[in-house]
Design a protein around this motif. Structure first.
Motif, PDB file in Angstrom:
ATOM      1  N   GLU A 136       0.693  -1.199   0.023  1.00  0.00           N
ATOM      2  CA  GLU A 136       0.075   0.063   0.407  1.00  0.00           C
ATOM      3  C   GLU A 136       1.416   1.091  -0.040  1.00  0.00           C
ATOM      4  O   GLU A 136       0.613   2.591  -0.751  1.00  0.00           O
ATOM      5  N   VAL A 137       1.946   1.225   0.420  1.00  0.00           N
ATOM      6  CA  VAL A 137       3.185   2.646   0.771  1.00  0.00           C
ATOM      7  C   VAL A 137       3.735   2.548  -0.263  1.00  0.00           C
ATOM      8  O   VAL A 137       4.178   3.637  -0.772  1.00  0.00           O
ATOM      9  N   ALA A 138       4.103   1.043  -0.644  1.00  0.00           N
ATOM     10  CA  ALA A 138       5.498   0.897  -2.086  1.00  0.00           C
ATOM     11  C   ALA A 138       5.225   2.300  -3.026  1.00  0.00           C
ATOM     12  O   ALA A 138       3.898   2.960  -3.640  1.00  0.00           O
ATOM     13  N   GLY A 139       6.093   3.447  -3.184  1.00  0.00           N
ATOM     14  CA  GLY A 139       5.284   4.515  -4.336  1.00  0.00           C
ATOM     15  C   GLY A 139       5.202   5.665  -4.303  1.00  0.00           C
ATOM     16  O   GLY A 139       4.397   6.069  -5.117  1.00  0.00           O
ATOM     17  N   LYS A 140       4.743   5.832  -2.888  1.00  0.00           N
ATOM     18  CA  LYS A 140       3.612   7.352  -2.408  1.00  0.00           C
ATOM     19  C   LYS A 140       4.838   7.572  -2.131  1.00  0.00           C
ATOM     20  O   LYS A 140       5.835   7.394  -1.505  1.00  0.00           O
ATOM     21  N   ASP A 141       4.812   9.464  -1.968  1.00  0.00           N
ATOM     22  CA  ASP A 141       5.574  10.772  -1.529  1.00  0.00           C
ATOM     23  C   ASP A 141       4.729  10.848  -0.085  1.00  0.00           C
ATOM     24  O   ASP A 141       4.019  11.060   0.504  1.00  0.00           O
ATOM     25  N   LEU A 142       5.633  10.585   1.240  1.00  0.00           N
ATOM     26  CA  LEU A 142       5.225  10.956   2.458  1.00  0.00           C
ATOM     27  C   LEU A 142       5.391  12.598   2.716  1.00  0.00           C
ATOM     28  O   LEU A 142       6.073  12.552   2.356  1.00  0.00           O
ATOM     29  N   VAL A 143       4.088  12.338   3.117  1.00  0.00           N
ATOM     30  CA  VAL A 143       4.024  13.900   4.188  1.00  0.00           C
ATOM     31  C   VAL A 143       4.221  13.556   5.512  1.00  0.00           C
ATOM     32  O   VAL A 143       5.327  14.665   5.900  1.00  0.00           O
ATOM     33  N   LYS A 144       3.776  12.959   5.846  1.00  0.00           N
ATOM     34  CA  LYS A 144       4.420  13.255   7.303  1.00  0.00           C
ATOM     35  C   LYS A 144       3.664  11.858   8.139  1.00  0.00           C
ATOM     36  O   LYS A 144       3.136  11.268   7.095  1.00  0.00           O
ATOM     37  N   GLY A 145       4.181  10.809   9.321  1.00  0.00           N
ATOM     38  CA  GLY A 145       3.603   9.797   9.527  1.00  0.00           C
ATOM     39  C   GLY A 145       3.189   9.444  11.021  1.00  0.00           C
ATOM     40  O   GLY A 145       4.698   9.796  11.548  1.00  0.00           O
ATOM     41  N   THR A 146       2.750   8.623  12.017  1.00  0.00           N
ATOM     42  CA  THR A 146       2.846   8.352  12.598  1.00  0.00           C
ATOM     43  C   THR A 146       2.065   6.895  12.981  1.00  0.00           C
ATOM     44  O   THR A 146       1.259   6.616  12.261  1.00  0.00           O
ATOM     45  N   THR A 171      12.028  -1.273  13.065  1.00  0.00           N
ATOM     46  CA  THR A 171      11.692  -1.848  12.090  1.00  0.00           C
ATOM     47  C   THR A 171      10.806  -1.607  11.025  1.00  0.00           C
ATOM     48  O   THR A 171      11.381  -1.702   9.517  1.00  0.00           O
ATOM     49  N   TRP A 172       9.894  -1.720  11.467  1.00  0.00           N
ATOM     50  CA  TRP A 172       8.809  -1.138  10.340  1.00  0.00           C
ATOM     51  C   TRP A 172       8.624   0.401   9.254  1.00  0.00           C
ATOM     52  O   TRP A 172       8.805   0.354   8.474  1.00  0.00           O
ATOM     53  N   LEU A 173       8.900   0.868  10.721  1.00  0.00           N
ATOM     54  CA  LEU A 173       9.637   2.116   9.671  1.00  0.00           C
ATOM     55  C   LEU A 173      10.258   2.040   8.836  1.00  0.00           C
ATOM     56  O   LEU A 173      10.913   3.380   7.902  1.00  0.00           O
ATOM     57  N   ILE A 174      11.637   1.714   9.561  1.00  0.00           N
ATOM     58  CA  ILE A 174      13.011   1.838   8.685  1.00  0.00           C
ATOM     59  C   ILE A 174      12.210   1.208   6.729  1.00  0.00           C
ATOM     60  O   ILE A 174      13.111   1.338   5.621  1.00  0.00           O
ATOM     61  N   ASP A 175      11.700  -0.381   7.104  1.00  0.00           N
ATOM     62  CA  ASP A 175      11.679  -1.078   6.345  1.00  0.00           C
ATOM     63  C   ASP A 175      10.721  -0.049   5.128  1.00  0.00           C
ATOM     64  O   ASP A 175      10.810  -0.225   3.986  1.00  0.00           O
ATOM     65  N   LEU A 176      10.018   0.141   5.875  1.00  0.00           N
ATOM     66  CA  LEU A 176       8.953   1.055   4.429  1.00  0.00           C
ATOM     67  C   LEU A 176       9.289   2.792   4.185  1.00  0.00           C
ATOM     68  O   LEU A 176       8.344   2.984   2.981  1.00  0.00           O
ATOM     69  N   PHE A 177      10.234   3.250   4.672  1.00  0.00           N
ATOM     70  CA  PHE A 177       9.881   5.037   4.468  1.00  0.00           C
ATOM     71  C   PHE A 177      11.788   5.346   4.785  1.00  0.00           C
ATOM     72  O   PHE A 177      12.636   6.219   4.983  1.00  0.00           O
ATOM     73  N   GLY A 178      12.902   3.689   4.385  1.00  0.00           N
ATOM     74  CA  GLY A 178      14.539   3.703   3.694  1.00  0.00           C
ATOM     75  C   GLY A 178      14.993   4.697   5.646  1.00  0.00           C
ATOM     76  O   GLY A 178      14.221   4.357   6.543  1.00  0.00           O
ATOM     77  N   ASP A 179      15.759   5.434   5.408  1.00  0.00           N
ATOM     78  CA  ASP A 179      16.831   5.541   7.061  1.00  0.00           C
ATOM     79  C   ASP A 179      16.306   6.329   7.146  1.00  0.00           C
ATOM     80  O   ASP A 179      15.307   7.701   6.960  1.00  0.00           O
ATOM     81  N   LEU A 180      16.464   6.932   8.765  1.00  0.00           N
ATOM     82  CA  LEU A 180      15.863   7.747   9.268  1.00  0.00           C
ATOM     83  C   LEU A 180      16.913   8.846  10.130  1.00  0.00           C
ATOM     84  O   LEU A 180      17.787   7.803  11.046  1.00  0.00           O
ATOM     85  N   THR A 181      16.312  10.144  10.761  1.00  0.00           N
ATOM     86  CA  THR A 181      17.540  10.397  11.805  1.00  0.00           C
ATOM     87  C   THR A 181      16.422  10.674  12.980  1.00  0.00           C
ATOM     88  O   THR A 181      15.394  11.091  12.609  1.00  0.00           O
ATOM     89  N   VAL A 182      17.049  10.457  14.448  1.00  0.00           N
ATOM     90  CA  VAL A 182      16.519  10.625  15.200  1.00  0.00           C
ATOM     91  C   VAL A 182      16.347  12.479  15.378  1.00  0.00           C
ATOM     92  O   VAL A 182      17.773  13.215  15.469  1.00  0.00           O
ATOM     93  N   SER A 232      -0.806  12.254  -1.980  1.00  0.00           N
ATOM     94  CA  SER A 232      -1.909  11.295  -2.547  1.00  0.00           C
ATOM     95  C   SER A 232      -3.181  10.810  -1.153  1.00  0.00           C
ATOM     96  O   SER A 232      -4.313  10.483  -1.971  1.00  0.00           O
ATOM     97  N   GLY A 233      -2.564  11.241  -0.019  1.00  0.00           N
ATOM     98  CA  GLY A 233      -3.925  10.857   0.909  1.00  0.00           C
ATOM     99  C   GLY A 233      -3.680  10.214   1.710  1.00  0.00           C
ATOM    100  O   GLY A 233      -2.405  10.057   2.001  1.00  0.00           O
ATOM    101  N   CYS A 234      -3.946   9.750   2.468  1.00  0.00           N
ATOM    102  CA  CYS A 234      -3.586   9.709   4.208  1.00  0.00           C
ATOM    103  C   CYS A 234      -4.006   8.137   4.562  1.00  0.00           C
ATOM    104  O   CYS A 234      -5.459   7.663   3.942  1.00  0.00           O
ATOM    105  N   LEU A 235      -3.946   7.170   5.323  1.00  0.00           N
ATOM    106  CA  LEU A 235      -4.090   5.533   5.445  1.00  0.00           C
ATOM    107  C   LEU A 235      -3.976   5.770   7.189  1.00  0.00           C
ATOM    108  O   LEU A 235      -2.736   5.904   7.808  1.00  0.00           O
TER     109      LEU A 235
END
Length: 298
Positions: A136-146, A171-182, A232-235
């Motif tokens: 569902e998330v693949a290929g979408k442009d993230l604006v923000k998420g929780t 692990t979910w967040l990294i796997d879905l959205f790539g590398d993250l910085t705290v 494209s909208g919120c999930l």
């Protein structure tokens, strides 16, 4: 055909599932190359089904045992992995593999030096719910998420700091959205109510904000809530997912067996290593933020 003798260390819920799956491998799956020699426990059981209890010393010494499945409490993972790697065995361990990033990197290096497989179980990536979410998330442009997790109280002396015990969410967040910085992390504790809430703010590589909340208290239902907003909208609900015919531990066991048989590509192994160690590095950064609020982090 090549057979690998195995031992299960620790017989809690996961350990018992491991024993069951090793004794009843999926027909014509890689798991058929695994043979259970016994289990190790600090409690005395005798036998569980056909599996016999053996001492830790015998498990480490045995020439017939090539791999250990570690299902003990989090705080003892590091020491147990180290013992089995030193004895020249492959290791499958429940997440988190260690409660500090330094230990995790050391253990991984040790496994590579000894040319042994170190496999960290991440069944949360194998659930049908998660696989659907990823599609569902693949290929979408993230604006923000929780991602907000609630659950019952854990004994932190055994399970570790929430950033480590809750590493499945990270692990979910990294796997879905790539590398993250705290960017920041705080923790609220109400000792009298046995309540704890950790809030972590991240930025993606594209500077988009993500929040992870890990909340635990007496009687809190084990539940994950998501709110991912894209251009494209919120999930806000998990997509409907079919039930899998193969159990999560069995899927994980098959993956471990494939690694032992040399059937997993170098690229996949490298990507998995990066993800596991990256999540543990971030867990440590989060813990430091939460425990030293007076310091200013750049």
């Amino acid at each position: 055909s090549k057979m690998f003798g195995t031992v299960v260390v620790g017989v809690g819920i996961a350990g018992l599932a491991r024993i069951r799956d090793l004794m009843n491998p999926m027909p014509s799956s890689p798991s058929e190359h695994l043979k259970l020699f016994g289990f190790v426990s600090s409690r005395s059981f005798g036998n569980i089904d056909e599996a016999k209890q053996i001492s830790l010393e015998d498990a480490l010494r045995s020439k017939e045992i090539h791999a250990a499945f570690i299902s003990t409490e989090n705080r003892s993972h590091e020491e147990t992995i180290r013992m089995f790697l030193e004895a020249g065995k492959h290791v499958l361990v429940e997440y988190p593999m260690a409660l500090s990033a330094r230990a995790a990197h050391e253990l991984w290096e040790m496994a590579e030096q000894k040319d042994k497989i170190l496999h960290v179980e991440h069944i949360e990536l194998l659930t049908e719910e998660y696989k659907q979410l990823k599609k569902e998330v693949a290929g979408k442009d993230l604006v923000k998420g929780t991602l907000h997790f609630t659950g019952s109280v854990l004994d932190e002396t055994k399970s570790g700091f929430p950033a480590f015990s809750g590493i499945a969410r990270l692990t979910w967040l990294i796997d879905l959205f790539g590398d993250l910085t705290v960017t920041s992390a705080t923790r609220e504790k109400q000792k009298d109510k046995n309540y704890s809430r950790m809030t972590v703010h991240f930025q993606t590589a594209n500077k988009k904000p993500l929040t992870w909340i890990e909340e635990r208290g007496p009687g809190m239902r084990r539940e994950k809530k998501i709110n991912f907003c894209f251009t494209s909208g919120c999930l806000e609900e998990f997509p409907q997912a079919p039930r899998s015919s193969v159990g999560l531990f069995m899927q994980d066991q098959n993956l471990f067996a494939k690694k032992l048989l040399g059937q997993v590509s170098k690229e996949e192994l490298a990507a998995e290593k990066w993800r596991i160690l990256r999540c543990l590095d971030l867990a440590e950064v989060i813990q430091q933020h939460c425990e030293e609020p007076e310091k200013i982090y750049s």
